[in-house]
Design a protein around this motif. Structure first.
Motif, PDB file in Angstrom:
ATOM      1  N   LYS A   1       0.876  -1.174   0.000  1.00 57.84           N
ATOM      2  CA  LYS A   1       0.000   0.000   0.000  1.00 57.84           C
ATOM      3  C   LYS A   1       0.910   1.220   0.000  1.00 57.84           C
ATOM      4  O   LYS A   1       1.859   1.305   0.777  1.00 57.84           O
ATOM      5  CB  LYS A   1      -0.893   0.020   1.226  1.00 57.84           C
ATOM      6  CG  LYS A   1      -1.918  -1.099   1.209  1.00 57.84           C
ATOM      7  CD  LYS A   1      -3.127  -0.719   2.017  1.00 57.84           C
ATOM      8  CE  LYS A   1      -4.142  -1.823   2.077  1.00 57.84           C
ATOM      9  NZ  LYS A   1      -4.693  -2.206   0.816  1.00 57.84           N
ATOM     10  N   LEU A   2       0.628   2.169  -0.897  1.00 60.60           N
ATOM     11  CA  LEU A   2       1.372   3.422  -0.957  1.00 60.60           C
ATOM     12  C   LEU A   2       0.520   4.516  -0.341  1.00 60.60           C
ATOM     13  O   LEU A   2      -0.661   4.645  -0.658  1.00 60.60           O
ATOM     14  CB  LEU A   2       1.663   3.801  -2.411  1.00 60.60           C
ATOM     15  CG  LEU A   2       2.922   3.262  -3.031  1.00 60.60           C
ATOM     16  CD1 LEU A   2       3.065   3.764  -4.460  1.00 60.60           C
ATOM     17  CD2 LEU A   2       4.135   3.635  -2.233  1.00 60.60           C
ATOM     18  N   ILE A   3       1.141   5.303   0.522  1.00 62.47           N
ATOM     19  CA  ILE A   3       0.428   6.382   1.196  1.00 62.47           C
ATOM     20  C   ILE A   3       1.127   7.694   0.887  1.00 62.47           C
ATOM     21  O   ILE A   3       2.333   7.827   1.072  1.00 62.47           O
ATOM     22  CB  ILE A   3       0.381   6.138   2.721  1.00 62.47           C
ATOM     23  CG1 ILE A   3      -0.311   4.808   3.006  1.00 62.47           C
ATOM     24  CG2 ILE A   3      -0.318   7.291   3.425  1.00 62.47           C
ATOM     25  CD1 ILE A   3      -0.251   4.376   4.448  1.00 62.47           C
ATOM     26  N   ASN A   4       0.346   8.653   0.411  1.00 62.15           N
ATOM     27  CA  ASN A   4       0.855   9.992   0.141  1.00 62.15           C
ATOM     28  C   ASN A   4      -0.075  10.993   0.803  1.00 62.15           C
ATOM     29  O   ASN A   4      -1.271  11.002   0.520  1.00 62.15           O
ATOM     30  CB  ASN A   4       0.938  10.252  -1.362  1.00 62.15           C
ATOM     31  CG  ASN A   4       1.533  11.606  -1.675  1.00 62.15           C
ATOM     32  OD1 ASN A   4       2.368  12.118  -0.941  1.00 62.15           O
ATOM     33  ND2 ASN A   4       1.101  12.187  -2.770  1.00 62.15           N
ATOM     34  N   ALA A   5       0.463  11.794   1.700  1.00 67.26           N
ATOM     35  CA  ALA A   5      -0.304  12.825   2.409  1.00 67.26           C
ATOM     36  C   ALA A   5      -1.534  12.233   3.095  1.00 67.26           C
ATOM     37  O   ALA A   5      -2.615  12.801   3.068  1.00 67.26           O
ATOM     38  CB  ALA A   5      -0.705  13.950   1.456  1.00 67.26           C
ATOM     39  N   GLY A   6      -1.376  11.045   3.678  1.00 66.20           N
ATOM     40  CA  GLY A   6      -2.461  10.416   4.424  1.00 66.20           C
ATOM     41  C   GLY A   6      -3.479   9.676   3.583  1.00 66.20           C
ATOM     42  O   GLY A   6      -4.442   9.139   4.109  1.00 66.20           O
ATOM     43  N   LYS A   7      -3.290   9.638   2.259  1.00 64.71           N
ATOM     44  CA  LYS A   7      -4.218   8.942   1.365  1.00 64.71           C
ATOM     45  C   LYS A   7      -3.588   7.666   0.851  1.00 64.71           C
ATOM     46  O   LYS A   7      -2.434   7.667   0.412  1.00 64.71           O
ATOM     47  CB  LYS A   7      -4.567   9.811   0.145  1.00 64.71           C
ATOM     48  CG  LYS A   7      -5.575  10.866   0.408  1.00 64.71           C
ATOM     49  CD  LYS A   7      -5.921  11.705  -0.809  1.00 64.71           C
ATOM     50  CE  LYS A   7      -5.662  11.064  -2.131  1.00 64.71           C
ATOM     51  NZ  LYS A   7      -5.998  11.865  -3.295  1.00 64.71           N
ATOM     52  N   ILE A   8      -4.341   6.557   0.897  1.00 65.80           N
ATOM     53  CA  ILE A   8      -3.895   5.312   0.277  1.00 65.80           C
ATOM     54  C   ILE A   8      -4.168   5.436  -1.220  1.00 65.80           C
ATOM     55  O   ILE A   8      -5.287   5.716  -1.639  1.00 65.80           O
ATOM     56  CB  ILE A   8      -4.619   4.096   0.869  1.00 65.80           C
ATOM     57  CG1 ILE A   8      -4.278   3.959   2.345  1.00 65.80           C
ATOM     58  CG2 ILE A   8      -4.251   2.824   0.105  1.00 65.80           C
ATOM     59  CD1 ILE A   8      -5.036   2.864   3.060  1.00 65.80           C
ATOM     60  N   LEU A   9      -3.134   5.235  -2.015  1.00 63.81           N
ATOM     61  CA  LEU A   9      -3.251   5.427  -3.460  1.00 63.81           C
ATOM     62  C   LEU A   9      -3.779   4.167  -4.136  1.00 63.81           C
ATOM     63  O   LEU A   9      -3.402   3.057  -3.778  1.00 63.81           O
ATOM     64  CB  LEU A   9      -1.887   5.804  -4.037  1.00 63.81           C
ATOM     65  CG  LEU A   9      -1.201   7.004  -3.381  1.00 63.81           C
ATOM     66  CD1 LEU A   9       0.111   7.315  -4.085  1.00 63.81           C
ATOM     67  CD2 LEU A   9      -2.105   8.225  -3.376  1.00 63.81           C
ATOM     68  N   GLU A  10      -4.641   4.368  -5.123  1.00 63.17           N
ATOM     69  CA  GLU A  10      -5.264   3.260  -5.844  1.00 63.17           C
ATOM     70  C   GLU A  10      -4.418   2.867  -7.046  1.00 63.17           C
ATOM     71  O   GLU A  10      -3.884   3.734  -7.752  1.00 63.17           O
ATOM     72  CB  GLU A  10      -6.659   3.666  -6.308  1.00 63.17           C
ATOM     73  CG  GLU A  10      -7.597   4.020  -5.165  1.00 63.17           C
ATOM     74  CD  GLU A  10      -8.924   4.573  -5.656  1.00 63.17           C
ATOM     75  OE1 GLU A  10      -9.310   4.276  -6.807  1.00 63.17           O
ATOM     76  OE2 GLU A  10      -9.562   5.294  -4.882  1.00 63.17           O
ATOM     77  N   ASN A  11      -4.315   1.563  -7.300  1.00 59.68           N
ATOM     78  CA  ASN A  11      -3.467   1.027  -8.372  1.00 59.68           C
ATOM     79  C   ASN A  11      -3.787   1.590  -9.747  1.00 59.68           C
ATOM     80  O   ASN A  11      -2.895   1.805 -10.566  1.00 59.68           O
ATOM     81  CB  ASN A  11      -3.557  -0.500  -8.433  1.00 59.68           C
ATOM     82  CG  ASN A  11      -2.828  -1.159  -7.295  1.00 59.68           C
ATOM     83  OD1 ASN A  11      -2.086  -0.537  -6.560  1.00 59.68           O
ATOM     84  ND2 ASN A  11      -3.050  -2.451  -7.139  1.00 59.68           N
ATOM     85  N   ASN A  12      -5.054   1.815 -10.043  1.00 59.41           N
ATOM     86  CA  ASN A  12      -5.443   2.211 -11.401  1.00 59.41           C
ATOM     87  C   ASN A  12      -5.325   3.713 -11.648  1.00 59.41           C
ATOM     88  O   ASN A  12      -5.545   4.171 -12.760  1.00 59.41           O
ATOM     89  CB  ASN A  12      -6.861   1.735 -11.712  1.00 59.41           C
ATOM     90  CG  ASN A  12      -7.875   2.296 -10.735  1.00 59.41           C
ATOM     91  OD1 ASN A  12      -7.519   2.852  -9.697  1.00 59.41           O
ATOM     92  ND2 ASN A  12      -9.139   2.150 -11.050  1.00 59.41           N
ATOM     93  N   ARG A  13      -4.965   4.487 -10.656  1.00 58.21           N
ATOM     94  CA  ARG A  13      -4.839   5.940 -10.815  1.00 58.21           C
ATOM     95  C   ARG A  13      -3.421   6.291 -11.244  1.00 58.21           C
ATOM     96  O   ARG A  13      -2.473   5.592 -10.928  1.00 58.21           O
ATOM     97  CB  ARG A  13      -5.161   6.647  -9.496  1.00 58.21           C
ATOM     98  CG  ARG A  13      -6.449   6.230  -8.849  1.00 58.21           C
ATOM     99  CD  ARG A  13      -7.634   7.069  -9.098  1.00 58.21           C
ATOM    100  NE  ARG A  13      -7.411   8.477  -9.162  1.00 58.21           N
ATOM    101  CZ  ARG A  13      -8.136   9.369  -8.526  1.00 58.21           C
ATOM    102  NH1 ARG A  13      -9.088   8.980  -7.722  1.00 58.21           N
ATOM    103  NH2 ARG A  13      -7.914  10.649  -8.680  1.00 58.21           N
ATOM    104  N   THR A  14      -3.283   7.408 -11.936  1.00 57.34           N
ATOM    105  CA  THR A  14      -1.948   7.866 -12.333  1.00 57.34           C
ATOM    106  C   THR A  14      -1.339   8.678 -11.196  1.00 57.34           C
ATOM    107  O   THR A  14      -2.034   9.110 -10.271  1.00 57.34           O
ATOM    108  CB  THR A  14      -2.002   8.739 -13.599  1.00 57.34           C
ATOM    109  OG1 THR A  14      -2.700   9.950 -13.295  1.00 57.34           O
ATOM    110  CG2 THR A  14      -2.638   7.998 -14.761  1.00 57.34           C
TER     111      THR A  14
END
Length: 118
Positions: A56-69
């Motif tokens: 799981k990748l977290i940026n600024a407190g948000k878990i990033l979704e695989n299909n997003r750029t």
């Protein structure tokens, strides 16, 4: 120039070590970032992901979704031009094996002290 638009990222692991920094195209997907992390994962770590779904990748407190750029997932607030963005990496613990789970259930229970001190 296209190279100027690239985003410089580093990935912070659970123990404080980093992978990177590396530059990525804003059109890169989160799944491709996870593939990069998986390929560059340090061999000396006890906990290691097996697939990108374990990360799981977290940026600024948000878990990033695989299909997003990366451009869609980026939070521009607080970023400095030319600065390195740190994303946190969380590894999902391995799921228990069904066979091991049955063995634990069928294992004889050990005697345990049930004393209460008042």
């Amino acid at each position: 120039m296209a190279g100027e638009d690239w985003i410089e990222l580093k990935f912070r692991l659970f123990d404080g070590t980093d992978i990177g920094p590396n530059k990525f195209d804003p059109s890169s997907t989160v799944a491709s970032l996870k593939e990069t992390i998986l390929a560059r994962w340090p061999q000396d770590k006890e906990i290691a992901p097996k697939t990108i779904n374990d990360i799981k990748l977290i940026n600024a407190g948000k878990i990033l979704e695989n299909n997003r750029t990366l451009a869609e997932s980026r939070v521009p607030v607080g970023e400095l031009p030319g600065g390195v963005i740190t994303m946190h990496v969380v590894v999902r613990p391995p799921l228990p094996d069904k066979n091991n789970e049955k063995q634990l259930v069928n294992a004889p229970k050990q005697n345990r002290c049930a004393c209460n001190i008042l």
